[in-house]
Design a protein around this motif. Structure first.
Motif, mmCIF file in Angstrom:
data_model
loop_
_atom_site.group_PDB
_atom_site.id
_atom_site.type_symbol
_atom_site.label_atom_id
_atom_site.label_comp_id
_atom_site.label_asym_id
_atom_site.label_seq_id
_atom_site.Cartn_x
_atom_site.Cartn_y
_atom_site.Cartn_z
ATOM 1 N N GLU A 107 0.822 -1.212 0.000
ATOM 2 C CA GLU A 107 0.000 0.000 0.000
ATOM 3 C C GLU A 107 0.853 1.258 0.000
ATOM 4 O O GLU A 107 0.479 2.262 -0.604
ATOM 5 N N SER A 108 1.990 1.202 0.638
ATOM 6 C CA SER A 108 2.865 2.377 0.711
ATOM 7 C C SER A 108 3.476 2.744 -0.643
ATOM 8 O O SER A 108 4.032 3.825 -0.796
ATOM 9 N N ASP A 109 3.367 1.841 -1.631
ATOM 10 C CA ASP A 109 3.872 2.137 -2.976
ATOM 11 C C ASP A 109 2.942 3.074 -3.742
ATOM 12 O O ASP A 109 3.290 3.551 -4.815
ATOM 13 N N PHE A 110 1.758 3.317 -3.208
ATOM 14 C CA PHE A 110 0.721 4.024 -3.950
ATOM 15 C C PHE A 110 0.385 5.355 -3.320
ATOM 16 O O PHE A 110 0.308 5.502 -2.100
ATOM 17 N N LEU A 111 0.172 6.327 -4.199
ATOM 18 C CA LEU A 111 -0.039 7.700 -3.756
ATOM 19 C C LEU A 111 -1.510 8.087 -3.748
ATOM 20 O O LEU A 111 -1.951 8.817 -2.861
ATOM 21 N N TYR A 112 -2.245 7.640 -4.748
ATOM 22 C CA TYR A 112 -3.654 8.013 -4.867
ATOM 23 C C TYR A 112 -4.529 6.759 -4.824
ATOM 24 O O TYR A 112 -4.153 5.722 -5.374
ATOM 25 N N TRP A 113 -5.701 6.931 -4.199
ATOM 26 C CA TRP A 113 -6.632 5.803 -4.054
ATOM 27 C C TRP A 113 -8.027 6.211 -4.483
ATOM 28 O O TRP A 113 -8.443 7.346 -4.245
ATOM 29 N N GLY A 114 -8.724 5.258 -5.088
ATOM 30 C CA GLY A 114 -10.125 5.462 -5.376
ATOM 31 C C GLY A 114 -10.955 5.161 -4.139
ATOM 32 O O GLY A 114 -10.452 4.681 -3.125
ATOM 33 N N GLN A 115 -12.246 5.395 -4.240
ATOM 34 C CA GLN A 115 -13.117 5.281 -3.086
ATOM 35 C C GLN A 115 -13.596 3.859 -2.844
ATOM 36 O O GLN A 115 -14.164 3.585 -1.802
ATOM 37 N N GLY A 116 -13.361 2.944 -3.770
ATOM 38 C CA GLY A 116 -13.792 1.568 -3.596
ATOM 39 C C GLY A 116 -15.130 1.291 -4.258
ATOM 40 O O GLY A 116 -16.024 2.146 -4.270
ATOM 41 N N THR A 117 -15.250 0.103 -4.796
ATOM 42 C CA THR A 117 -16.510 -0.349 -5.381
ATOM 43 C C THR A 117 -16.745 -1.786 -4.912
ATOM 44 O O THR A 117 -15.839 -2.613 -4.923
ATOM 45 N N LEU A 118 -17.959 -2.064 -4.472
ATOM 46 C CA LEU A 118 -18.274 -3.343 -3.841
ATOM 47 C C LEU A 118 -18.612 -4.406 -4.884
ATOM 48 O O LEU A 118 -19.483 -4.197 -5.737
ATOM 49 N N VAL A 119 -17.946 -5.536 -4.772
ATOM 50 C CA VAL A 119 -18.244 -6.708 -5.587
ATOM 51 C C VAL A 119 -18.755 -7.808 -4.654
ATOM 52 O O VAL A 119 -18.066 -8.186 -3.708
ATOM 53 N N THR A 120 -19.958 -8.279 -4.935
ATOM 54 C CA THR A 120 -20.547 -9.344 -4.132
ATOM 55 C C THR A 120 -20.832 -10.529 -5.032
ATOM 56 O O THR A 120 -21.573 -10.389 -6.016
ATOM 57 N N VAL A 121 -20.247 -11.665 -4.709
ATOM 58 C CA VAL A 121 -20.454 -12.882 -5.486
ATOM 59 C C VAL A 121 -21.349 -13.814 -4.673
ATOM 60 O O VAL A 121 -21.028 -14.142 -3.528
ATOM 61 N N SER A 122 -22.451 -14.219 -5.262
ATOM 62 C CA SER A 122 -23.411 -15.069 -4.572
ATOM 63 C C SER A 122 -23.394 -16.482 -5.149
ATOM 64 O O SER A 122 -23.001 -16.700 -6.294
ATOM 65 N N SER A 123 -23.837 -17.419 -4.330
ATOM 66 C CA SER A 123 -23.860 -18.830 -4.772
ATOM 67 C C SER A 123 -25.132 -19.158 -5.526
ATOM 68 O O SER A 123 -26.076 -18.384 -5.546
#
Length: 123
Positions: A107-123
């Motif tokens: 993580e310390s290699d990276f300067l900028y981050w996005g806000q995240g997007t949720l991936v949900t995999v269902s059975s």
């Protein structure tokens, strides 16, 4: 907002999703980039990285052969094509722009981050 991630959603096991991450030219153009993910109750982990020009990529073993990271420098956009999704892929996915032209895995290699997007995999 330096990076904007999108494309997450609910999908059945075995299905596919494509994540996108868009940033400014200053943020994205000459930087290595990567996708990380954080599953419920777990630490954030590196998933895949790509060099500034797309010539070099790397993946964690659990997604090799199923996920493909790519980028379109003209559009300042990073992608993660996810196929054959498994329940264990359920997580919030984050894109990140590296401090250099390559993408490390810390993580310390990276300067900028996005806000995240949720991936949900269902059975």
């Amino acid at each position: 907002v330096q990076l904007q991630a999108s494309g997450g959603g609910l999908v059945q096991a075995g299905g596919s999703l494509r994540l996108s991450c868009t940033g400014s030219r200053r943020t994205v153009s000459n930087n290595g980039m990567a996708w990380f993910r954080q599953a419920p109750g777990k630490e954030r982990q590196f998933v895949a990285g790509i060099s500034w020009n797309g010539d070099g990529t790397r993946y964690i073993d659990s997604v090799k052969g199923r996920f493909t990271i790519s980028r379109d420098r003209a559009k300042n956009t990073l992608y993660l094509q996810m196929n054959s999704l498994e329940l264990e892929d359920t997580a919030v996915y984050y894109c990140a722009a590296s401090r250099s032209s390559w993408a490390g895995s810390r993580e310390s290699d990276f300067l900028y981050w996005g806000q995240g997007t949720l991936v949900t995999v269902s059975s």
